[in-house]
Design a protein around this motif. Structure first.
Motif, PDB file in Angstrom:
ATOM      1  N   ASP A  78       0.800  -1.556   0.156  1.00 24.54           N
ATOM      2  CA  ASP A  78       0.046   0.095  -0.210  1.00 24.54           C
ATOM      3  C   ASP A  78       0.807   1.336   0.097  1.00 24.54           C
ATOM      4  N   ILE A  79       1.740   1.157   0.390  1.00 27.20           N
ATOM      5  CA  ILE A  79       3.187   2.729  -0.081  1.00 27.20           C
ATOM      6  C   ILE A  79       3.735   2.683  -1.203  1.00 27.20           C
ATOM      7  N   GLY A  80       2.797   4.361  -2.125  1.00 24.41           N
ATOM      8  CA  GLY A  80       3.470   4.535  -3.273  1.00 24.41           C
ATOM      9  C   GLY A  80       4.539   5.183  -3.198  1.00 24.41           C
ATOM     10  N   PRO A  81       4.720   5.368  -4.187  1.00 26.28           N
ATOM     11  CA  PRO A  81       6.703   6.648  -4.421  1.00 26.28           C
ATOM     12  C   PRO A  81       6.636   7.539  -3.200  1.00 26.28           C
ATOM     13  N   GLU A  82       6.126   7.847  -3.278  1.00 25.49           N
ATOM     14  CA  GLU A  82       5.973   9.285  -2.897  1.00 25.49           C
ATOM     15  C   GLU A  82       6.334   9.324  -1.563  1.00 25.49           C
ATOM     16  N   ALA A  83       6.098   7.790  -0.430  1.00 23.93           N
ATOM     17  CA  ALA A  83       6.493   7.610   0.759  1.00 23.93           C
ATOM     18  C   ALA A  83       8.495   7.814   0.599  1.00 23.93           C
ATOM     19  N   ARG A  84       8.489   7.306  -0.418  1.00 30.31           N
ATOM     20  CA  ARG A  84      10.640   7.283  -0.216  1.00 30.31           C
ATOM     21  C   ARG A  84      10.482   6.392   0.606  1.00 30.31           C
ATOM     22  N   CYS A  96      14.045   0.258   8.565  1.00 27.48           N
ATOM     23  CA  CYS A  96      13.283   1.026   6.890  1.00 27.48           C
ATOM     24  C   CYS A  96      13.606   2.878   7.191  1.00 27.48           C
ATOM     25  N   ARG A  97      13.373   3.531   6.284  1.00 33.81           N
ATOM     26  CA  ARG A  97      12.931   4.947   6.030  1.00 33.81           C
ATOM     27  C   ARG A  97      12.119   5.221   5.443  1.00 33.81           C
ATOM     28  N   VAL A  98      10.926   6.327   5.422  1.00 35.27           N
ATOM     29  CA  VAL A  98      10.011   6.220   5.034  1.00 35.27           C
ATOM     30  C   VAL A  98       9.933   7.832   5.395  1.00 35.27           C
ATOM     31  N   SER A  99       8.832   8.901   4.531  1.00 31.58           N
ATOM     32  CA  SER A  99       8.465  10.164   5.017  1.00 31.58           C
ATOM     33  C   SER A  99       7.818   9.999   5.821  1.00 31.58           C
ATOM     34  N   PRO A 100       7.653  11.151   7.280  1.00 31.28           N
ATOM     35  CA  PRO A 100       6.960  10.566   8.656  1.00 31.28           C
ATOM     36  C   PRO A 100       5.078  10.993   8.200  1.00 31.28           C
ATOM     37  N   GLY A 101       4.601  10.445   9.256  1.00 34.52           N
ATOM     38  CA  GLY A 101       3.477  10.842   8.704  1.00 34.52           C
ATOM     39  C   GLY A 101       3.252   9.829   7.732  1.00 34.52           C
ATOM     40  N   THR A 102       3.404   8.479   7.282  1.00 36.12           N
ATOM     41  CA  THR A 102       3.341   7.320   6.713  1.00 36.12           C
ATOM     42  C   THR A 102       2.297   6.058   7.143  1.00 36.12           C
ATOM     43  N   GLU A 103       1.364   6.409   6.313  1.00 43.01           N
ATOM     44  CA  GLU A 103       0.373   4.919   7.122  1.00 43.01           C
ATOM     45  C   GLU A 103       1.173   3.623   6.302  1.00 43.01           C
ATOM     46  N   PHE A 104       0.873   2.828   7.310  1.00 44.89           N
ATOM     47  CA  PHE A 104       0.733   1.405   6.694  1.00 44.89           C
ATOM     48  C   PHE A 104      -0.223   0.940   7.002  1.00 44.89           C
ATOM     49  N   PRO A 105      -1.190   0.658   6.365  1.00 41.29           N
ATOM     50  CA  PRO A 105      -2.758   0.268   7.117  1.00 41.29           C
ATOM     51  C   PRO A 105      -2.653  -0.925   7.560  1.00 41.29           C
ATOM     52  N   ASP A 106      -2.551  -1.498   6.667  1.00 48.78           N
ATOM     53  CA  ASP A 106      -2.098  -3.467   6.870  1.00 48.78           C
ATOM     54  C   ASP A 106      -1.447  -4.148   7.740  1.00 48.78           C
ATOM     55  N   LYS A 107      -0.183  -3.171   8.500  1.00 47.49           N
ATOM     56  CA  LYS A 107       0.467  -2.828   9.598  1.00 47.49           C
ATOM     57  C   LYS A 107      -0.201  -2.418  11.237  1.00 47.49           C
ATOM     58  N   ASN A 108      -1.387  -1.485  10.554  1.00 50.40           N
ATOM     59  CA  ASN A 108      -2.043  -1.434  11.939  1.00 50.40           C
ATOM     60  C   ASN A 108      -0.831  -0.054  12.012  1.00 50.40           C
ATOM     61  N   PHE A 109       0.235   0.940  11.628  1.00 51.37           N
ATOM     62  CA  PHE A 109       1.318   1.089  12.284  1.00 51.37           C
ATOM     63  C   PHE A 109       1.106   2.418  11.393  1.00 51.37           C
ATOM     64  N   THR A 110       2.191   3.813  11.707  1.00 50.33           N
ATOM     65  CA  THR A 110       2.018   5.285  11.540  1.00 50.33           C
ATOM     66  C   THR A 110       3.412   5.450  11.865  1.00 50.33           C
ATOM     67  N   SER A 111       4.508   6.024  10.762  1.00 46.99           N
ATOM     68  CA  SER A 111       5.613   6.174  11.385  1.00 46.99           C
ATOM     69  C   SER A 111       5.851   7.904  11.859  1.00 46.99           C
ATOM     70  N   THR A 112       5.884   8.186  12.306  1.00 50.61           N
ATOM     71  CA  THR A 112       6.155   9.681  12.696  1.00 50.61           C
ATOM     72  C   THR A 112       7.499  10.518  12.824  1.00 50.61           C
ATOM     73  N   THR A 113       8.273   9.267  13.251  1.00 50.59           N
ATOM     74  CA  THR A 113       9.425   9.797  13.049  1.00 50.59           C
ATOM     75  C   THR A 113      10.410   9.428  11.834  1.00 50.59           C
TER      76      THR A 113
END
Length: 131
Positions: A78-84, A96-113
């Protein structure tokens, strides 16, 4: 002689910039609610080495190798290229590194940092960069 010294200095600076800009190298500590699962002095150090990284945790070193875009998409469809998204793996965990605020709906997780680690048995843990 001076020309060689200048070229050598430029090469070293470029290598330093490349390693510093790799997106994963740094020093990290657990963050958020999941941080309680780690010892109070837990610190993950990741440094570019060879074709990947070396991860050090409590004196133990593990090689981290980059995941391809296809492998990342398989893990996080569910993670698109805009999440880097940029991930590396070892035999013990995924980092992993991802854009802060990216949601991982199938993992019930949002990366804030913008940084997280995943352990196969224990789920996903938010990390924060401290350097």
């Amino acid at each position: 002689m001076i020309r060689r010294a200048v070229l050598l200095a430029a090469g070293l600076c470029a290598a330093g910039v490349a390693q510093g800009a790799d997106g994963l190298s740094g020093t990290y500590q657990p963050a958020g609610e999941g941080g309680a699962a780690f010892p109070a002095d837990a610190q993950l150090i990741v440094r570019a080495e060879g074709r990947g990284w070396l991860a050090m945790f409590r004196g133990e070193g593990l090689a981290l190798l980059p995941l391809s875009a296809m492998e990342q998409h398989g893990l996080f469809p569910d993670i698109g290229p805009e999440a880097r998204l940029q991930c590396a793996y070892s035999r013990a965990f995924l980092f992993c590194r991802v854009s802060p605020g990216t949601e991982f709906p199938d993992k019930n997780f949002t990366s804030t940092t913008g940084y997280f680690t995943a352990l196969s048995d224990d789920g996903i843990f938010e990390m924060r960069r401290v350097d």
